[in-house]
Design an enzyme around this catalytic site. Structure first.
Site, PDB file in Angstrom:
ATOM      1  N   THR A   1      31.060   2.175  -0.116  1.00  0.00           N
ATOM      2  CA  THR A   1      30.538   2.666  -1.393  1.00  0.00           C
ATOM      3  C   THR A   1      31.070   1.803  -2.526  1.00  0.00           C
ATOM      4  OG1 THR A   1      30.567   4.879  -0.463  1.00  0.00           O
ATOM      5  CG2 THR A   1      30.312   4.717  -2.843  1.00  0.00           C
TER       6      THR A   1
ATOM      7  N   ALA B   1      35.123  -2.934   1.374  1.00  0.00           N
ATOM      8  CA  ALA B   1      34.384  -4.181   1.172  1.00  0.00           C
ATOM      9  C   ALA B   1      33.193  -3.932   0.254  1.00  0.00           C
ATOM     10  CB  ALA B   1      33.894  -4.753   2.506  1.00  0.00           C
ATOM     11  N   PRO B   2      33.090  -4.706  -0.827  1.00  0.00           N
ATOM     12  CA  PRO B   2      31.933  -4.535  -1.707  1.00  0.00           C
ATOM     13  C   PRO B   2      30.638  -4.992  -1.048  1.00  0.00           C
ATOM     14  CG  PRO B   2      33.316  -6.341  -2.483  1.00  0.00           C
ATOM     15  CD  PRO B   2      34.043  -5.689  -1.350  1.00  0.00           C
TER      16      PRO B   2
ATOM     17  N   HIS C   1      18.993  -5.385  -7.504  1.00  0.00           N
ATOM     18  CA  HIS C   1      19.052  -4.293  -6.534  1.00  0.00           C
ATOM     19  C   HIS C   1      17.930  -3.287  -6.773  1.00  0.00           C
ATOM     20  CE1 HIS C   1      23.163  -5.813  -5.886  1.00  0.00           C
ATOM     21  NE2 HIS C   1      23.132  -5.158  -4.739  1.00  0.00           N
TER      22      HIS C   1
ATOM     23  N   LYS D   1      20.079   2.146  -7.165  1.00  0.00           N
ATOM     24  CA  LYS D   1      21.517   1.825  -7.184  1.00  0.00           C
ATOM     25  C   LYS D   1      22.114   2.312  -8.503  1.00  0.00           C
ATOM     26  CE  LYS D   1      24.833  -1.956  -6.590  1.00  0.00           C
ATOM     27  NZ  LYS D   1      25.684  -1.221  -5.639  1.00  0.00           N
TER      28      LYS D   1
HETATM   29  P1  NAP Z   1      21.964   6.764  -0.868  1.00  0.00           P
HETATM   30  O1  NAP Z   1      20.707   6.492  -0.133  1.00  0.00           O
HETATM   31  O2  NAP Z   1      21.918   7.413  -2.226  1.00  0.00           O
HETATM   32  O3  NAP Z   1      22.898   7.622   0.112  1.00  0.00           O
HETATM   33  C1  NAP Z   1      24.064   8.232  -0.297  1.00  0.00           C
HETATM   34  C2  NAP Z   1      24.299   9.399   0.642  1.00  0.00           C
HETATM   35  O4  NAP Z   1      25.567   9.947   0.373  1.00  0.00           O
HETATM   36  C3  NAP Z   1      23.265  10.520   0.493  1.00  0.00           C
HETATM   37  O5  NAP Z   1      22.802  10.881   1.766  1.00  0.00           O
HETATM   38  C4  NAP Z   1      24.088  11.631  -0.139  1.00  0.00           C
HETATM   39  O6  NAP Z   1      23.631  12.888   0.240  1.00  0.00           O
HETATM   40  C5  NAP Z   1      25.451  11.349   0.448  1.00  0.00           C
HETATM   41  N1  NAP Z   1      26.540  11.977  -0.278  1.00  0.00           N
HETATM   42  C6  NAP Z   1      26.666  12.196  -1.615  1.00  0.00           C
HETATM   43  N2  NAP Z   1      27.826  12.804  -1.875  1.00  0.00           N
HETATM   44  C7  NAP Z   1      28.449  12.989  -0.685  1.00  0.00           C
HETATM   45  C8  NAP Z   1      29.687  13.557  -0.296  1.00  0.00           C
HETATM   46  N3  NAP Z   1      30.549  14.064  -1.204  1.00  0.00           N
HETATM   47  N4  NAP Z   1      30.013  13.565   1.015  1.00  0.00           N
HETATM   48  C9  NAP Z   1      29.166  13.062   1.948  1.00  0.00           C
HETATM   49  N5  NAP Z   1      27.972  12.500   1.643  1.00  0.00           N
HETATM   50  C10 NAP Z   1      27.627  12.462   0.339  1.00  0.00           C
HETATM   51  O7  NAP Z   1      22.795   5.413  -1.087  1.00  0.00           O
HETATM   52  P2  NAP Z   1      22.855   4.123  -0.119  1.00  0.00           P
HETATM   53  O8  NAP Z   1      21.836   3.146  -0.553  1.00  0.00           O
HETATM   54  O9  NAP Z   1      22.903   4.562   1.275  1.00  0.00           O
HETATM   55  O10 NAP Z   1      24.252   3.505  -0.582  1.00  0.00           O
HETATM   56  C11 NAP Z   1      25.439   4.254  -0.466  1.00  0.00           C
HETATM   57  C12 NAP Z   1      26.582   3.520  -1.169  1.00  0.00           C
HETATM   58  O11 NAP Z   1      26.855   2.326  -0.432  1.00  0.00           O
HETATM   59  C13 NAP Z   1      26.287   3.042  -2.600  1.00  0.00           C
HETATM   60  O12 NAP Z   1      27.468   3.109  -3.363  1.00  0.00           O
HETATM   61  C14 NAP Z   1      25.854   1.605  -2.435  1.00  0.00           C
HETATM   62  O13 NAP Z   1      26.077   0.830  -3.606  1.00  0.00           O
HETATM   63  C15 NAP Z   1      26.801   1.214  -1.319  1.00  0.00           C
HETATM   64  N6  NAP Z   1      26.392   0.072  -0.519  1.00  0.00           N
HETATM   65  C16 NAP Z   1      27.380  -0.761  -0.112  1.00  0.00           C
HETATM   66  C17 NAP Z   1      27.082  -1.809   0.712  1.00  0.00           C
HETATM   67  C18 NAP Z   1      28.196  -2.697   1.186  1.00  0.00           C
HETATM   68  O14 NAP Z   1      27.912  -3.667   1.928  1.00  0.00           O
HETATM   69  N7  NAP Z   1      29.444  -2.433   0.790  1.00  0.00           N
HETATM   70  C19 NAP Z   1      25.769  -2.029   1.129  1.00  0.00           C
HETATM   71  C20 NAP Z   1      24.779  -1.161   0.709  1.00  0.00           C
HETATM   72  C21 NAP Z   1      25.092  -0.096  -0.105  1.00  0.00           C
HETATM   73  P3  NAP Z   1      22.668  13.729  -0.764  1.00  0.00           P
HETATM   74  O15 NAP Z   1      21.394  12.949  -0.844  1.00  0.00           O
HETATM   75  O16 NAP Z   1      22.563  15.038  -0.074  1.00  0.00           O
HETATM   76  O17 NAP Z   1      23.398  13.788  -2.081  1.00  0.00           O
END
Ligand code: NAP
Length: 213
Positions: A71, A96-97, A126, A130
């Protein structure tokens, strides 16, 4: 490994869950609103939201569960807290970002280019969903380059995760670009982090770069 996957229903989590299972891990998915005791799990992976990640990771570290955190949007105080808790419980916390190998290489190549072409700017693009801007990858890239590097953030539908590092010189422009077309790109990096987790020192380790020699 018995792995807790926070954000299993999200865009990244939905790709990660079956991939971790296919690699032999036992995955327990955690969504927002779920109240799961992390004790007894061998690792936790968090791909949730900037406002949720700190609570999840702190709870896991307090229970002595090593963490892999994808995250983005984490600030210095979040990282300091993870480091302190992880050291106190003698477990690793890996953040890791960007878990895409190509992005790690982009950052390395950019650092090398900057030694010869110091005038650089970053454009990160993005999906409109995001929440945080600039991206964690853009901030990490800027930190790896000398001086103050401006970052431009684009949020539009149709994008996944893309970044250009532009180096300007007299009569020439060097562009180093990485494109993530699918969230499959993050799977090998997360699997690598889980594989290496037990070999990492207690406390915080930041960046996939530290695992890729
Ligand atoms: P997303 O589609 O919005 O998914 C986030 C998920 O987290 C949703 O299913 C949400 O559920 C759940 N969630 C929210 N609060 C929670 C909690 N307290 N406990 C457990 N689950 C919870 O976002 P995404 O695109 O998958 O990205 C997720 C994060 O990863 C972002 O911060 C993004 O920037 C990051 N990311 C990082 C990388 C990397 O390589 N480091 C790559 C891609 C993305 P609800 O819908 O029910 O709220």
């Amino acid at each position: 490994m018995r792995v807790l996957l926070y954000g299993a229903g999200g865009k990244v989590g939905a790709v990660l869950a079956p991939a971790l299972q296919a690699a032999g891990h036992q995955v327990v998915g955690v969504g927002s609103g779920d109240d799961i005791d992390p004790s007894g799990h061998e690792a936790a992976v968090d791909f949730t939201r900037p406002d949720a990640v700190r609570g999840n990771v702190e709870r896991c570290l307090e229970a002595g569960v090593p963490c892999v955190v994808g995250t983005t949007g984490l600030g210095p105080s979040d990282l300091a807290s993870f480091d302190e808790l992880a050291r106190a419980r003698a477990v690793p916390c890996f953040v890791a970002p960007n878990f895409a190998l190509g992005a790690v290489l982009m950052m390395r190549f950019a650092a090398e280019a900057a030694q010869h072409m110091p005038r650089a700017e970053i454009v990160e693009l993005h999906d409109e969903a995001k929440v945080d801007a600039p991206s964690g990858t853009a901030k990490a890239t800027a930190q790896a380059l000398p001086g103050e590097v401006p970052i431009h953030s684009v949020r539009l539908p149709g994008l996944v995760a893309h970044q250009e590092v532009l180096f300007g010189g007299r009569g020439q422009l060097l562009t180093i670009r990485h494109d993530t077309h699918s969230r499959e790109a993050f799977v090998p990096g997360v699997l690598l982090a889980l594989e290496r987790l037990t070999t990492l020192p207690p406390g915080l380790t930041v960046g996939l770069d530290t695992l890729v020699s």
